[in-house]
Design a protein around this motif. Structure first.
Motif, short mmCIF file in Angstrom:
data_model
loop_
_atom_site.label_atom_id
_atom_site.label_comp_id
_atom_site.label_asym_id
_atom_site.label_seq_id
_atom_site.Cartn_x
_atom_site.Cartn_y
_atom_site.Cartn_z
N SER A 73 -39.71 12.49 23.90
CA SER A 73 -38.52 13.30 24.92
C SER A 73 -38.20 11.82 24.99
CB SER A 73 -39.34 13.85 25.34
OG SER A 73 -38.45 13.89 26.94
N ARG B 8 -36.66 18.68 25.26
CA ARG B 8 -36.24 19.29 24.36
C ARG B 8 -35.21 18.96 23.45
NH1 ARG B 8 -38.27 24.16 22.11
NH2 ARG B 8 -37.19 24.49 20.39
N GLY C 141 -32.90 20.46 19.26
CA GLY C 141 -34.03 20.55 19.88
C GLY C 141 -34.62 21.46 18.92
N PRO D 133 -38.68 20.57 17.95
CA PRO D 133 -38.61 20.10 19.70
C PRO D 133 -40.24 18.83 19.51
CG PRO D 133 -40.25 21.94 19.61
CD PRO D 133 -39.50 21.66 18.66
#
Length: 338
Positions: A253, A285, A307, A310
């Motif tokens: 992330s 995401r 994403g 993810p």
């Protein structure tokens, strides 16, 4: 049989730190290559999810684990949609996976059982127990068979990894398992959720990332002296060596401004840690991996802005293909690098 899970402390012990500001994804981090949104997907069966790491073994099999404690394999040339074959069950939670140079088996970091050895035919044996290792995460293996691996937190199990990040204390360390003596020694400690680790080609140092401080470090061997090479714009996870002095880093992330603004407020972080997981700050995401050299310079980044795959936690190059693992997805992924 499932391994008992260690209960986490109810309260975190946060310390006051200066707020940080996430840098933008620009320059070498700009999302000019979005191929991660078009990856081939190879599903886990029976509701499995969380193939955190992925490895191509000497038999040409792509191997990954799942949250249910199982290890699976696919042929490396399998078409998208191919279902895997069961290799073994650890009874815990397999994370990082490496090839055992002794016989081509596997060395597996299990979050609840410690460091494991899995033979090519699927027999599982503990090398270290959960009593001496708290959260085995990622590993790298020297030519003499020494296994260097991260023990990410001595306070929180994998099921509560967010609490460790909110606490923001140096609860982690790097360990070395000597297979000749069966002993496990501390290489360096005082690390902020150390995660991915890879040896340099001459084995004089480790390339290491800290998830909580979003840093790339070099740890000199054998003294364990750590040097910060880079501050990353995303939270890093596993690291894998290409073999030519470059390294892929999985970044689940981009950094979250809301979390980094909380660093000067330990009491607020303590309250946030008590909230249900669904209302705590959530990873963004967004798919992201980066190729860096031994000095920490960014050579290439691949993105997945939508994403589609993810929370990428594992990345491994095999020829001109890149294999990806995820903490949350129900499949492994593969993209062409050419």
């Amino acid at each position: 049989m499932a391994v008992p899970r260690r209960r986490p402390p109810l309260l975190i012990r946060p310390v006051r730190e200066p707020a940080t500001v996430p840098p933008p994804l620009d320059g070498p981090w700009a999302p000019t290559d979005d191929r991660l949104d078009r990856a081939d997907l190879l599903p886990l069966p029976d509701g499995g999810h969380g193939p955190e790491d992925v490895l191509i073994d000497p038999e040409g099999r792509a191997v990954s684990g799942d949250e249910q404690g199982r290890l699976w394999w696919w042929p490396a040339d399998a078409p998208a949609g191919t279902r895997p074959t069961l290799l073994a069950e650890t009874g815990g939670r397999p994370l990082g996976i490496e090839v055992d140079p002794v016989d081509g088996g596997l060395l597996v970091c299990d979050a609840y059982r410690g460091l494991l050895r899995v033979t090519p035919d699927g027999v599982v044996r503990e090398l270290t127990g959960s009593g001496e290792v708290h959260l085995a995460d990622n590993a790298t293996v020297a030519r003499d068979g020494t296994v260097y691996f991260t023990d990410s937190s001595d306070r929180f199990p994998l099921s509560h990894w967010k609490r460790d990040l909110l606490e923001h204390r140096p609860n982690g360390r790097v360990l070395a398992y000597d297979r000749r003596t069966g002993r496990t020694e501390v290489v360096t400690s005082g690390l902020y959720f150390p995660n991915g680790v890879a040896l340099t080609p001459d084995e004089s140092a480790l390339m290491l990332v800290e998830t909580a401080t979003h840093r790339l470090l070099r740890v000199d061997l054998p003294e364990g002296r750590a040097t910060v090479l880079a501050d990353l714009p995303a939270y890093p996870d596993n690291v894998s060596a290409v073999g030519d002095g470059t390294y892929w880093i999985a970044l689940p992330s981009p950094r979250l401004p809301s979390v980094e603004k909380l660093l000067p407020h330990p009491r607020v972080r303590q309250l946030v840690a008590l909230l249900p997981g669904a209302v705590q700050p959530q990873p963004r995401r967004y798919g992201l991996v980066a190729l860096v050299d031994g000095a920490g310079r960014v050579l290439r980044t691949l993105h997945g802005p939508s994403g589609a795959y993810p929370m990428i936690t594992g990345v491994r190059q095999h020829g001109q293909q890149l294999w990806l693992g995820s903490l949350t997805a129900a499949c492994v992924a593969r993209v062409d690098l050419s």
